[in-house]
Design a protein around this motif. Structure first.
Motif, mmCIF file in Angstrom:
data_model
loop_
_atom_site.group_PDB
_atom_site.id
_atom_site.type_symbol
_atom_site.label_atom_id
_atom_site.label_comp_id
_atom_site.label_asym_id
_atom_site.label_seq_id
_atom_site.Cartn_x
_atom_site.Cartn_y
_atom_site.Cartn_z
ATOM 1 N N SER A 289 0.834 -1.214 0.000
ATOM 2 C CA SER A 289 0.000 0.000 0.000
ATOM 3 C C SER A 289 0.864 1.258 0.000
ATOM 4 O O SER A 289 0.625 2.200 -0.772
ATOM 5 C CB SER A 289 -0.940 -0.008 1.210
ATOM 6 N N HIS A 290 1.884 1.281 0.858
ATOM 7 C CA HIS A 290 2.784 2.440 0.910
ATOM 8 C C HIS A 290 3.593 2.570 -0.378
ATOM 9 O O HIS A 290 3.810 3.681 -0.878
ATOM 10 C CB HIS A 290 3.720 2.335 2.113
ATOM 11 N N LEU A 291 4.037 1.441 -0.924
ATOM 12 C CA LEU A 291 4.812 1.468 -2.168
ATOM 13 C C LEU A 291 3.974 2.053 -3.300
ATOM 14 O O LEU A 291 4.440 2.919 -4.052
ATOM 15 C CB LEU A 291 5.266 0.044 -2.525
ATOM 16 N N LEU A 292 2.739 1.587 -3.432
ATOM 17 C CA LEU A 292 1.872 2.056 -4.517
ATOM 18 C C LEU A 292 1.623 3.557 -4.428
ATOM 19 O O LEU A 292 1.686 4.269 -5.434
ATOM 20 C CB LEU A 292 0.540 1.299 -4.488
ATOM 21 N N GLN A 293 1.371 4.028 -3.226
ATOM 22 C CA GLN A 293 1.121 5.468 -3.089
ATOM 23 C C GLN A 293 2.373 6.280 -3.411
ATOM 24 O O GLN A 293 2.304 7.365 -3.995
ATOM 25 C CB GLN A 293 0.634 5.819 -1.681
ATOM 26 N N GLN A 294 3.520 5.744 -3.058
ATOM 27 C CA GLN A 294 4.769 6.463 -3.269
ATOM 28 C C GLN A 294 5.142 6.572 -4.744
ATOM 29 O O GLN A 294 5.654 7.601 -5.191
ATOM 30 C CB GLN A 294 5.900 5.762 -2.491
#
Length: 613
Positions: A289-294
Motif C-alpha cells: 500500500s505504501h509502495l503504490l502510493q509512493q
C-alpha cells in the motif's frame, strides 16, 4: 548414528545443508537422481521459503525429504517435498518415462496468473485471435500452447525480435507445422537463457501442465527482469548505499535490486517498516500500500484506504484496486498476496518497477556506464550458461563466475568426470573465503589447460578479479568446447571434430544440394548477407526456406533481415543456435562457427528434438 551422518553431509558444521550440495548429499544417502531433477527440486523448494532461510536445509528437513523419497516414486514424491499442499491439482501419468502412477503438482494460482498475463498483454495480436482470450480459470492454457504460435509470441514479448515472425507457421496448420512452431519456441527460449532440460516439443504438444507452467515462468521472468538494468533505468544509481560503486549494483540479483527499490520508497514515504522478502513480509498488504502510493503519479488517486481494513484478504483486494489505477493489477490475486506466493509476488513487484520506477534520473552522465552495460557477447554467453541449468543463475558474468563454481559445472557438462569435486570449495568460510575462491579459480584454469584451452596469460586471479577480457576468453573456450564435444559425440568417428572439418562439411552439403553459395572460412565476408546459412538450412531440410522472403543482400538492413530469418529458421529445424543476427552480419568468427556447428549437428541427427539430460 544420526549425528555421524550429519557430520558427513554438513561440511562446515553449521547444522545446515547448502542446497548447492543437495545432489551430493542425496547421492551419499543412496538417492541417485539426475541433475535436472535435483535442480528442479532446489528451485521449487527454495521458492516457498522466506528469503533469509533460502539456500539451505536443516537436517530435519533433509531427513524428511529422504524418508519421503524412499517411501514413494521419485516423481510423485517430488510434489510432497517441494510444494505446499494448498491449491495443488494432481495430474496422473504425465511422464512417458515413468509408470502410470506418476503424479505432478500444478499450482492453480500460476495457471490463473500466467493466463491473465497472456490475455492482458497479447489479446490484441491478430495472429492469436483463434486462441485468446484464455478462460478465466486458465484451464484451457495447456491446449492453447499446442500449436506453438502463442509460445513464440510470449518469447517475443519478453525478448523482442528473438523470433522472426516470418519463421512462424500461422495458417493451415498440420501436426508437422505445429511441431515446427513448438521446436522454434523451445530452442528460442533456450537461446534467451531458459533451462529446457527434460522438455521437448512432444511434451508441449501434449500440453503437459507442469512443463508448460515451468517454461512460461522462465520466459516471463526473463522478460520482467530484462528491464531492471541501468540502461533501461539510470535512476537505479539512487539505490546505491554509502561507499558503494555502480559495479556493486551490477553484482546484485534482480530480486535483491527490487528489495532495495521497495525499501527506498518506504524510506521516502517515512515508513519505518522494511521489506526483507516477497512472502511473509508482504502478506498483510501494508508494504504494498505504501509502495503504490509512493510511486503513483499525483493524478492517479491512489490511496492508503486498504490499511483501514482489518481483514487481510479484503485489505489485499482493496490494495490491488489501487494497483489497477496504475495499470498494474497483474500476477497476484488477494489470496496470493495473503499466502505470500513467492513467484507471483516477485512478478507483481517487478511489473510495478518496470511501469512506475519512481526513481530520479541522475544529473549528467553516469561515469563508466558504457563499460558496465552488458555487451551482446556477454549476454550470449550468459544465456548459454543459464540454459545449461547452472546454479546459481548467472545475472552478471564477472561477479557470478568469480568463485569458480559455475565454471566447474560447465566443465562437468562438457567432459563429465573431469572435475575432482573434492578439490572444489563449495562453501566459503568467513575468514578464508577470498583464498578459497582464488583456489577454485586456479583449479578452473588448471582444468582448462587439461582440455588444451589456450590460456596464455590467464591466471585464477584474473577470473577472481572479474577481468573482463580474460574471463571472456575462458568462457568462449568453454562454449567452443561444448559445441565441438556435442558434434564429436554425434559424428561418432572416434576423433574430435575441428573447425576445418565443419567448413569442409558445409561446402560439401551446399554442393550436394546444387547451391551457389560456399564458405571459405568463418571470417568469410560473404557470410554477412546470411545467404550461405539460409542455403545450408535448405540443403539439410529441402523446401524449408521460402526464398521469396530472402533479400538480395548488400544493404545493412537487407543483410540483417536475412540473418534474422536464417537464425529463426535454423532454430525451427531444431539447431540450438545461441548466436544473434548481428553476429552474422558483422561476421563475428566465433559465433559464426557455432551457427555452422549447430547445423552440422542437425545433419547427424535429423530429428534434434530430443530431451537433453
Amino acid at each position: 548414528m544420526r549425528r555421524l551422518k550429519m557430520e558427513k553431509i554438513d561440511k562446515n558444521g553449521d547444522g545446515y545443508i547448502d542446497l548447492s550440495e543437495l545432489k551430493e548429499a542425496l547421492d551419499g544417502c543412496g538417492f541417485k537422481l539426475p541433475g535436472w531433477k535435483v535442480r528442479q527440486m532446489i528451485e521449487e523448494y527454495d521458492d516457498k521459503r522466506q528469503i533469509q532461510h533460502r539456500g539451505r536445509l536443516s537436517f530435519d528437513e533433509f531427513e524428511k525429504m529422504c524418508l519421503e523419497l524412499k517411501s514413494n516414486e521419485v516423481a510423485s514424491k517430488f510434489k510432497q517435498v517441494v510444494s505446499k499442499k494448498e491449491n495443488l491439482e494432481t495430474l496422473g501419468g504425465m511422464s512417458d518415462a515413468s509408470s502410470e502412477g506418476t503424479t505432478h503438482s500444478v499450482r492453480l494460482e500460476e495457471q490463473l496468473a500466467f493466463s491473465d498475463w497472456i490475455n492482458s498483454n497479447l489479446r490484441k495480436d491478430p495472429d492469436l485471435k483463434h486462441l485468446l482470450p484464455i478462460d478465466s480459470e486458465g484451464k484451457a492454457l495447456y491446449d492453447k500452447v499446442k500449436d506453438g504460435i502463442l509460445l513464440c509470441k510470449i518469447i517475443n514479448h519478453s525478448c523482442p525480435d528473438t523470433i522472426d515472425e516470418r519463421a512462424i507457421n500461422k495458417k493451415n496448420l498440420t501436426l508437422y507445422t505445429k511441431h515446427e512452431n513448438l521446436t522454434l519456441a523451445l530452442v528460442s527460449s533456450q537461446a534467451i537463457g531458459c533451462n529446457i532440460v527434460n522438455i521437448d516439443a512432444h511434451d508441449l504438444a501434449k500440453g503437459k501442465p507442469h512443463l508448460v507452467l515451468g517454461l512460461l515462468w522462465q520466459i516471463i521472468r526473463i522478460g520482467l527482469f530484462n528491464q531492471i538494468t541501468l540502461e533501461n533505468c539510470p535512476g537505479l544509481t539512487t539505490l546505491l548505499l554509502d561507499g558503494e560503486r555502480i559495479e556493486d549494483l551490477m553484482k546484485l540479483s534482480p530480486e535483491a535490486i527490487l528489495l532495495r527499490w521497495v525499501n527506498h520508497h518506504l524510506e521516502r514515504a517515512g515508513v519505518a517498516r522494511r521489506c526483507n522478502n516477497f512472502q511473509s513480509d508482504i502478506s498483510d498488504s501494508e508494504i504494498y500500500s505504501h509502495l503504490l502510493q509512493q510511486i503513483a503519479p499525483q493524478d492517479s488517486n491512489v490511496t492508503l484506504e486498504a490499511l483501514l481494513e482489518q481483514n487481510h484478504l479484503n485489505r489485499a483486494e482493496i490494495m490491488l484496486q489501487q494497483a489497477a489505477k496504475l495499470g498494474c493489477r497483474s500476477f497476484v490475486t488477494p489470496n496470493d498476496v495473503v499466502n505470500g506466493i513467492y513467484k507471483l509476488n516477485l512478478a507483481f513487484v517487478a511489473n510495478l518497477f518496470n511501469n512506475h520506477p519512481g526513481l530520479d534520473r541522475p544529473e549528467g552522465d553516469i561515469e563508466g556506464l558504457e563499460n558496465l552495460e552488458e555487451t551482446r557477447e556477454e549476454k550470449t554467453y550468459r544465456n548459454w550458461m543459464n540454459s545449461m541449468g547452472v546454479l546459481p543463475y548467472v545475472n552478471w558474468l564477472y561477479s557470478d563466475l568469480a568463485d569458480g563454481l559455475v565454471i566447474f559445472q560447465l566443465y562437468d557438462i562438457i567432459k563429465p568426470g573431469i572435475v575432482n569435486w573434492n578439490r572444489v570449495h563449495k562453501k566459503f568460510s568467513k575468514l578464508r573465503k577470498f583464498m578459497e575462491k582464488l583456489e577454485n579459480c586456479n583449479y578452473a584454469v588448471e582444468l582448462g589447460k587439461q582440455l588444451k584451452f589456450s590460456l596464455v596469460g590467464i591466471a585464477g586471479q584474473d577470473i577472481n578479479d572479474g577481468n573482463a577480457t580474460l574471463t571472456l576468453a575462458l568462457i568462449w573456450q568453454l562454449m567452443r568446447a561444448y559445441t565441438l564435444s556435442i558434434l564429436t559425440q554425434l559424428a561418432n568417428t572416434g576423433s574430435p571434430i575441428v573447425e576445418k572439418e565443419i567448413v569442409t562439411w558445409v561446402n560439401n552439403k551446399l554442393a550436394g544440394a546444387h547451391k551457389k553459395s560456399s564458405l571459405k572460412s568463418f571470417q568469410d565476408p560473404s557470410v554477412a548477407d546470411a545467404k550461405v546459412v539460409i542455403d545450408l538450412i535448405d540443403a539439410i531440410k529441402p523446401g524449408t526456406i521460402n526464398y521469396e522472403l530472402v533479400k538480395e543482400g548488400g544493404p545493412d538492413e537487407d543483410n540483417l533481415a536475412n540473418a534474422k530469418y536464417a537464425i529463426s529458421m535454423a532454430r525451427k529445424t531444431g539447431a540450438r543456435v545461441y548466436a544473434l543476427p548481428e553476429d552474422i552480419t558483422e561476421v563475428k568468427p566465433k559465433m559464426v562457427m557455432t551457427v555452422f556447428a549447430c547445423l552440422m549437428a542437425m545433419d547427424y541427427i535429423p530429428n534434434m528434438d530430443v530431451k537433453q539430460t
